[in-house]
Enzyme design. Structure first.
Site, PDB file in Angstrom:
ATOM      1  N   TYR A 177      45.109  34.026  42.890  1.00 41.57           N
ATOM      2  CA  TYR A 177      46.170  35.020  42.687  1.00 41.57           C
ATOM      3  C   TYR A 177      47.524  34.354  42.902  1.00 41.57           C
ATOM      4  CZ  TYR A 177      42.507  38.524  42.592  1.00 41.57           C
ATOM      5  OH  TYR A 177      41.406  39.257  42.255  1.00 41.57           O
TER       6      TYR A 177
ATOM      7  N   GLU B 256      33.366  34.980  46.961  1.00 40.70           N
ATOM      8  CA  GLU B 256      34.301  34.498  47.977  1.00 40.70           C
ATOM      9  C   GLU B 256      33.655  34.357  49.357  1.00 40.70           C
ATOM     10  OE1 GLU B 256      37.905  36.775  47.932  1.00 40.70           O
ATOM     11  OE2 GLU B 256      38.432  36.186  45.886  1.00 40.70           O
TER      12      GLU B 256
ATOM     13  N   GLU C  14      38.721  35.760  38.634  1.00 40.49           N
ATOM     14  CA  GLU C  14      39.657  36.813  39.049  1.00 40.49           C
ATOM     15  C   GLU C  14      41.079  36.280  38.949  1.00 40.49           C
ATOM     16  OE1 GLU C  14      39.058  38.649  42.856  1.00 40.49           O
ATOM     17  OE2 GLU C  14      36.869  38.750  42.626  1.00 40.49           O
TER      18      GLU C  14
ATOM     19  N   ASP D   5      37.250  44.114  49.974  1.00 33.81           N
ATOM     20  CA  ASP D   5      38.418  44.946  49.663  1.00 33.81           C
ATOM     21  C   ASP D   5      38.048  46.097  48.733  1.00 33.81           C
ATOM     22  OD1 ASP D   5      41.082  45.750  49.663  1.00 33.81           O
ATOM     23  OD2 ASP D   5      41.561  44.525  47.905  1.00 33.81           O
TER      24      ASP D   5
END
Length: 654
Positions: free
Chosen positions: A508, A455, A544, A208
């Site tokens: 997240y 990831e 994160e 991303d």
């Protein structure tokens, strides 16, 4: 009766064992530094540039553009180096171009460099994304696979082949990503003639951030003598106030077997504190000053300077010298089941994730931006960052060494999620990338941990053996630092977690999971930590977390994308961090330090907006929230900000 071994002797014995392993890294990638025997000529500035727009992107090779000035092959543009080429022009085709682009420039090489055969002339490229081929005066001198890391070639023989010819440097760079590159990607051809023109293709990526391309870091020429210091490896320790530096110097050149070496260590005032002779040995520093992270000690980032002076006899009986100086910080790193220790004291990562990303320059190195970012990190009270998701410029690591900013040094292994990217070719490239990364950064005291991936598809069947191999390889290259990778997998299905030293988890909550549900964060985050620690009994970093914010968007009650929503997300995470950092959570890294560009898509409005600063480095409300928190944690140690008299209660956002 056997004599007992004293603690200091044990330290030195252990240090030599580590040094024996680390010395295998002596493969030569010292950062170029000027000295009495070495010179540097920077080649940054405007280069001629041409994209190969042919359907197969191969016209430049078919017509051998490297054999003449690029301007003679067709129309060229002015292109700054270092910089990504994508945002420099008004041409949208160039912004999203995939394939070979070509750079060239004629440079003046000092005549004595060419005339003196005892001088090596080396061409070095700090990084180019992704595959590169380099020619000098039409002669190929090197090629390199992979962005983000330097490569170089000795070009003296080419220059001396025709001393009267100008030095024309041609560099071809291809940003195409495949399933075997790091990061991986794939080219997809869209063959429906009713919807797409003939030959239409897209580059698919699994990360991303924008796939910026070009020559991103400095290009330079530098010299060394013909017999020269090729590499240095240092491993440090301390006990009872005595600092110990085990060093190993690799010498290359025709007279390397005859070389004598003297090593001198000086402190910040230039005073000699230790000396040694020989290619390998130990420097002992009485009353040593340790390298400490920012906010962990009043004198953070202390560096000694280790001068290596090599002497050999020349063909005419003269003495030839090479001299190289390496900054050295004395510090140790250890990991327990609940703590991360720097110099035997618990260290808590209160930091950020970053990107090499800015307006116009893309990923191009830019000193004003680097200095601004360091000032902002110190303003925040941040003591660390992760080089998400690739190695950063060496100059940034030198800044970290000097300022005491701790670094988790990450490879470009981001988005390894296709099962075909776990094959032998991918593994071999990943191992080589880790070798290049560790070789480059092994001597930086700021680098305390290696991250081999971000990831990945670590729940896939091949992932266990793949990451066991990569992690073991990295530990073999450098047994002095822990190794991790960053996961977002389920704790029970993660195949690589048994092999890492520290668990790094991305999550997240109330964003990608249960969007808008702020009330579930505390429960889900607590469950996450308990499950991971319960299974692996290893310290955990929240590597994160965060939420997108459109700057200036406000809403009460808070809704997603508003500044208020990001603040509540952060505070909800922080409440759990404060409970768990008393147990086994050793750090928190916000995603992200600043907004950054991404590929176009319906989920991104001109990039990722999770920064606590805008892309132009202006603070959002979340920055003040994080600043208040980080300084509060720092003040728990009794160390107040060195430049301000204001207590934490006055650091809140207005």
């Amino acid at each position: 009766m056997a004599c007992p071994v004293k603690p200091l002797q044990l330290h030195i014995i252990f240090l030599f064992a580590l040094w024996d392993l680390c010395s295998m890294l002596n493969s030569g990638m010292l950062f170029p530094r000027e000295s009495s025997s070495r010179e540097i000529k920077e080649l940054n500035g405007l280069w001629s540039f041409r994209a190969d727009l042919s359907p197969n992107r191969n016209l430049g090779f078919e017509q051998a553009w490297y054999k003449r000035r690029l301007a003679e092959t067709g129309p060229v543009l002015d292109m700054p180096v270092p910089a990504s080429y994508n945002d420099i022009t008004q041409d949208s085709k160039l912004r999203d171009f995939i394939g070979w682009v070509w750079y060239d420039r004629e440079v003046v090489v000092p005549s004595r460099w060419v005339a003196d055969k005892n001088i090596r002339v080396v061409l070095r490229v700090g990084s180019a994304h992704y595959n590169s081929v380099v020619w000098v005066n039409g002669v190929q001198v090197t090629e390199h696979a992979g962005g983000h890391l330097p490569f170089e070639a000795e070009i003296g023989a080419v220059l001396r082949g025709d001393p009267t010819a100008p030095c024309r440097i041609t560099i071809a760079v291809n940003n195409t990503l495949t399933l075997e590159t790091l990061p991986p990607g794939d080219i997809q051809y869209l063959n429906d003639p009713t919807r797409y023109p003939k030959g239409y293709f897209v580059q698919n990526t699994y990360f991303d951030f924008f796939n910026y391309a070009g020559i991103h870091r400095s290009v330079l020429l530098y010299t060394t003598p013909h017999t020269y210091v090729n590499d240095i490896t240092v491993v440090t320790d301390f006990a009872d106030g005595l600092g110990v530096i085990a060093y190993d110097v690799a010498v290359s050149g025709s007279a390397s077997f005859n070389a004598s070496l003297k090593v001198t260590l000086t402190d910040g005032a230039g005073r000699c504190v230790a000396t040694a002779t020989g290619a390998a040995g130990v420097l002992k520093v009485v009353a040593a000053k340790l390298w400490w992270p920012y906010l962990m000690h009043e004198e953070h980032g202390f560096l000694y300077h280790m001068e290596v002076r090599l002497q050999v006899a020349g063909a005419r009986g003269e003495v030839l010298e090479d001299q190289y100086t390496l900054p050295v910080g004395i510090r140790t790193v250890k990991v327990t089941s609940t703590q991360f220790l720097i110099n035997n004291k618990p260290f808590y990562f209160q930091g950020v994730n970053k990107h090499e990303d800015s307006d116009i320059r893309g990923k191009g190195f830019d000193w004003p931006l680097v200095v601004k970012d360091f000032n902002l990190m110190k303003w925040l009270g941040a003591n660390s960052f992760r080089t998400s998701h690739y190695p950063y410029d060496e100059e940034i690591l030198h800044m970290c060494d000097r300022h005491g900013i701790v670094v988790i040094d990450e490879s470009p292994g981001v988005g390894i999620r296709d099962i075909r990217s776990f094959g032998n070719a991918s593994l071999a490239h990943h191992l080589e990338v880790m070798r290049e990364l560790v070789t480059r950064d092994k001597n930086h005291p700021s680098v305390v941990m290696w991250s081999v991936a971000n990831e990945p598809g670590s729940e896939m069947p091949p992932a266990g053996l793949y990451f066991e191999t990569v992690i073991a390889h990295t530990k073999n290259l450098d047994p002095t630092r822990p190794v991790t990778y960053v996961t977002n997998s389920n704790y029970a299905r993660d195949k690589g977690a048994p092999f890492v030293d520290v668990i790094c988890v991305n999550s997240y909550l109330s964003w990608y999971h249960d969007p808008g549900a702020l009330d579930v964060i505390a429960l889900q985050l607590n469950t996450q930590f308990e499950e991971w620690y319960g299974k692996y009994q290893k310290p955990i970093i929240q590597s994160e977390y965060g939420a997108d914010v459109v700057p200036g968007l406000h809403s009460d009650p808070p809704v997603m994308f508003s500044e208020e929503y990001q603040v509540i997300v952060l505070r909800s995470y922080h409440e759990v961090f404060d409970q768990k950092r008393k147990q086994y959570v050793i750090g928190e890294l916000i995603w992200n330090f600043a907004d950054f560009m991404t590929a176009q898509g319906v989920t991104r409005v001109v990039g990722n907006k999770k920064g606590i600063f805008t892309r132009q480095r202006q603070p959002k409300a979340g920055a003040y929230t994080l600043r208040e928190r980080y300084w509060r944690i720092a003040n728990e140690t009794g160390l107040l900000p060195p430049w301000t008299k204001y207590p934490c209660s006055q650091l809140r956002s207005p």
